[in-house]
Motif scaffolding. Sequence first.
Motif, mmCIF file in Angstrom:
data_model
loop_
_atom_site.group_PDB
_atom_site.id
_atom_site.type_symbol
_atom_site.label_atom_id
_atom_site.label_comp_id
_atom_site.label_asym_id
_atom_site.label_seq_id
_atom_site.Cartn_x
_atom_site.Cartn_y
_atom_site.Cartn_z
ATOM 1 N N ALA A 398 0.803 -1.220 0.000
ATOM 2 C CA ALA A 398 0.000 0.000 0.000
ATOM 3 C C ALA A 398 0.840 1.277 0.000
ATOM 4 N N VAL A 399 0.403 2.246 -0.787
ATOM 5 C CA VAL A 399 0.997 3.586 -0.778
ATOM 6 C C VAL A 399 0.397 4.350 0.394
ATOM 7 N N GLN A 400 1.256 4.978 1.208
ATOM 8 C CA GLN A 400 0.808 5.689 2.403
ATOM 9 C C GLN A 400 0.671 7.197 2.181
ATOM 10 N N SER A 401 1.534 7.750 1.317
ATOM 11 C CA SER A 401 1.512 9.194 1.098
ATOM 12 C C SER A 401 2.128 9.502 -0.261
ATOM 13 N N ILE A 402 1.674 10.578 -0.884
ATOM 14 C CA ILE A 402 2.268 11.032 -2.140
ATOM 15 C C ILE A 402 2.476 12.537 -2.078
ATOM 16 N N SER A 403 3.455 13.006 -2.856
ATOM 17 C CA SER A 403 3.746 14.431 -2.938
ATOM 18 C C SER A 403 4.304 14.721 -4.322
ATOM 19 N N VAL A 404 4.290 15.993 -4.703
ATOM 20 C CA VAL A 404 4.758 16.412 -6.022
ATOM 21 C C VAL A 404 5.939 17.357 -5.849
ATOM 22 N N SER A 405 6.976 17.185 -6.664
ATOM 23 C CA SER A 405 8.148 18.044 -6.586
ATOM 24 C C SER A 405 7.775 19.485 -6.939
ATOM 25 N N ALA A 406 8.624 20.422 -6.512
ATOM 26 C CA ALA A 406 8.326 21.844 -6.690
ATOM 27 C C ALA A 406 8.140 22.228 -8.149
ATOM 28 N N ASN A 407 8.819 21.540 -9.057
ATOM 29 C CA ASN A 407 8.676 21.851 -10.485
ATOM 30 C C ASN A 407 7.651 20.976 -11.186
ATOM 31 N N THR A 408 6.937 20.163 -10.421
ATOM 32 C CA THR A 408 5.886 19.242 -10.885
ATOM 33 C C THR A 408 6.399 18.172 -11.855
ATOM 34 N N GLU A 409 7.709 17.980 -11.939
ATOM 35 C CA GLU A 409 8.249 16.971 -12.856
ATOM 36 C C GLU A 409 8.231 15.564 -12.271
ATOM 37 N N PHE A 410 8.054 15.473 -10.944
ATOM 38 C CA PHE A 410 8.090 14.166 -10.298
ATOM 39 C C PHE A 410 6.952 14.008 -9.301
ATOM 40 N N ILE A 411 6.428 12.784 -9.230
ATOM 41 C CA ILE A 411 5.525 12.384 -8.166
ATOM 42 C C ILE A 411 6.308 11.425 -7.273
ATOM 43 N N VAL A 412 6.305 11.685 -5.971
ATOM 44 C CA VAL A 412 7.015 10.838 -5.024
ATOM 45 C C VAL A 412 5.992 10.124 -4.153
ATOM 46 N N SER A 413 6.219 8.856 -3.869
ATOM 47 C CA SER A 413 5.304 8.082 -3.034
ATOM 48 C C SER A 413 6.093 7.251 -2.025
ATOM 49 N N VAL A 414 5.469 7.011 -0.878
ATOM 50 C CA VAL A 414 6.065 6.129 0.127
ATOM 51 C C VAL A 414 5.066 5.026 0.451
ATOM 52 N N SER A 415 5.617 3.894 0.883
ATOM 53 C CA SER A 415 4.774 2.705 0.979
ATOM 54 C C SER A 415 5.094 1.844 2.194
ATOM 55 N N VAL A 416 4.156 0.954 2.472
ATOM 56 C CA VAL A 416 4.334 -0.069 3.494
ATOM 57 C C VAL A 416 5.487 -1.000 3.130
ATOM 58 N N ASP A 417 5.885 -1.033 1.849
ATOM 59 C CA ASP A 417 6.934 -1.952 1.404
ATOM 60 C C ASP A 417 8.353 -1.481 1.733
ATOM 61 N N HIS A 418 8.470 -0.428 2.575
ATOM 62 C CA HIS A 418 9.751 0.094 3.065
ATOM 63 C C HIS A 418 10.460 1.011 2.066
ATOM 64 N N THR A 419 9.854 1.307 0.919
ATOM 65 C CA THR A 419 10.536 2.115 -0.089
ATOM 66 C C THR A 419 9.791 3.417 -0.387
ATOM 67 N N ALA A 420 10.579 4.371 -0.922
ATOM 68 C CA ALA A 420 10.018 5.574 -1.541
ATOM 69 C C ALA A 420 10.346 5.492 -3.023
ATOM 70 N N ARG A 421 9.409 5.856 -3.854
ATOM 71 C CA ARG A 421 9.634 5.778 -5.301
ATOM 72 C C ARG A 421 9.291 7.104 -5.964
ATOM 73 N N VAL A 422 10.014 7.361 -7.059
ATOM 74 C CA VAL A 422 9.842 8.609 -7.807
ATOM 75 C C VAL A 422 9.373 8.273 -9.209
ATOM 76 N N TYR A 423 8.318 8.940 -9.657
ATOM 77 C CA TYR A 423 7.778 8.723 -10.988
ATOM 78 C C TYR A 423 7.871 10.012 -11.801
ATOM 79 N N ASP A 424 8.263 9.872 -13.051
ATOM 80 C CA ASP A 424 8.481 11.008 -13.942
ATOM 81 C C ASP A 424 7.160 11.422 -14.590
ATOM 82 N N THR A 425 6.845 12.710 -14.512
ATOM 83 C CA THR A 425 5.605 13.206 -15.121
ATOM 84 C C THR A 425 5.869 13.924 -16.438
ATOM 85 N N SER A 426 7.072 13.781 -17.000
ATOM 86 C CA SER A 426 7.441 14.557 -18.189
ATOM 87 C C SER A 426 6.491 14.343 -19.365
ATOM 88 N N GLU A 427 5.945 13.139 -19.462
ATOM 89 C CA GLU A 427 5.039 12.887 -20.589
ATOM 90 C C GLU A 427 3.752 13.687 -20.476
#
Length: 433
Positions: A398-427
Amino acid sequence: MSNRDMNNPAMEEEDEGDVFLGESDVLHEIDVDGEDLPDAFDEDDNDNDNEDEVFGTNSITTSCVLLCVSELYGSFFFFFFVDENDDSVHTFTGHKGELYALACSPLDPTLVATGGGDDKAFLWKIGNGDWAAELPAHKDSVSSLAFSYDGQLLASGGLDGVVQIVDASSGTLKCVLDGPGSGIEWVKWHPRGHIVLAGSEDCSMWMWNADKEAYLNMFSGHNQSVTCGDFTPDGKLICTGSDDASLIVWNPKTCESIHVVKGHPYHTEGLICLDINSNSSLAISGSKDGSVHIVNIVTGKVVSSLSSHTESVECVKFSPSSATIPMAATGGMDKKLVIWDLQHSTPRFICEHAEGVTCVTWIGTSKYLATGCADGTVSVWDSLLGNCVHTYHGHQDAVQSISVSANTEFIVSVSVDHTARVYDTSEFQNKME
């Protein structure tokens, strides 16, 4: 755990016999001279752990590469195990427990703070696997993180009842703010100053001056845990929600409760989430009872009751002030994201998810919003059309929280799986401009 840290089944000791990999597993074969073969088990190589592995972060999430050396056949075999379901461009794996807290810097588009059940918080940078700062540890889970309005300071709240303030550029501890008798539920900053606010499980709310390291006020009025709250965007008032099913509007200077909203037609169970609109006139709240209500902050009256969810409402957000149509987004454990038309208090769109919707955020001032889901996915939605623009995969829980970088180029998420991941919104950048 990052892909490269996984146990390597092919790297066995020489005397343990065959490697159980078939010819069909070989993607590419390169012939070499036997004399050029490296020592596959050079002990010196095992000691060359780079900083990425120390901090548990990799700049780009890649496939796992296994190298097998066969002196018998004089060949290198490169085995690439590609995780086709990981869309992230950066994975932070420094934590050793579930992640609960996340904040992106309001100024530096690469700076991220994460915290969780391992009692730790980290500062790290998107695309820079060589840099991460472990912040001074709490004595219990890190439940909340927030950057100050100018990005200079970071506040971390823990279930140990302590708020720590660090320099956001270095991670150096500036001060420790205490007072609450129980865990911190959330931390927020004043929109124009280094005044920090925290809600506690002990029914109280506390306010400090971080520059002077000084206690300012303690607010008492709720009968149960203060689960959500914030300053109004103009900085003049405070709104808080509680497990006692009430919302209180406060004067931050006098600690006076200006309005107490409780009972019919308001929530019947505890508040989980709260948001305040850009002109500081309305507060929207979601509850365990599945209801959503909007309160006029000036009058203290419930002005709208939004009925659609059938289970607890986990997240609520007003649309940006730039929106042509006043809207709000709510997500619940009933697997729904509801985009509301606030002019008519009706759903514009009901967006179905595979599992419960745990968090939501608008992407800058655009028409797009992102949701985090209990199935580990992050999805981007068009609020004007109601369609899912893209779904990102990568998390294993499960994803616990999400946030967007100041330039809106990235979505960041944190999870129960012990990791934080970054997704590119360039498209989507061309669409968002």
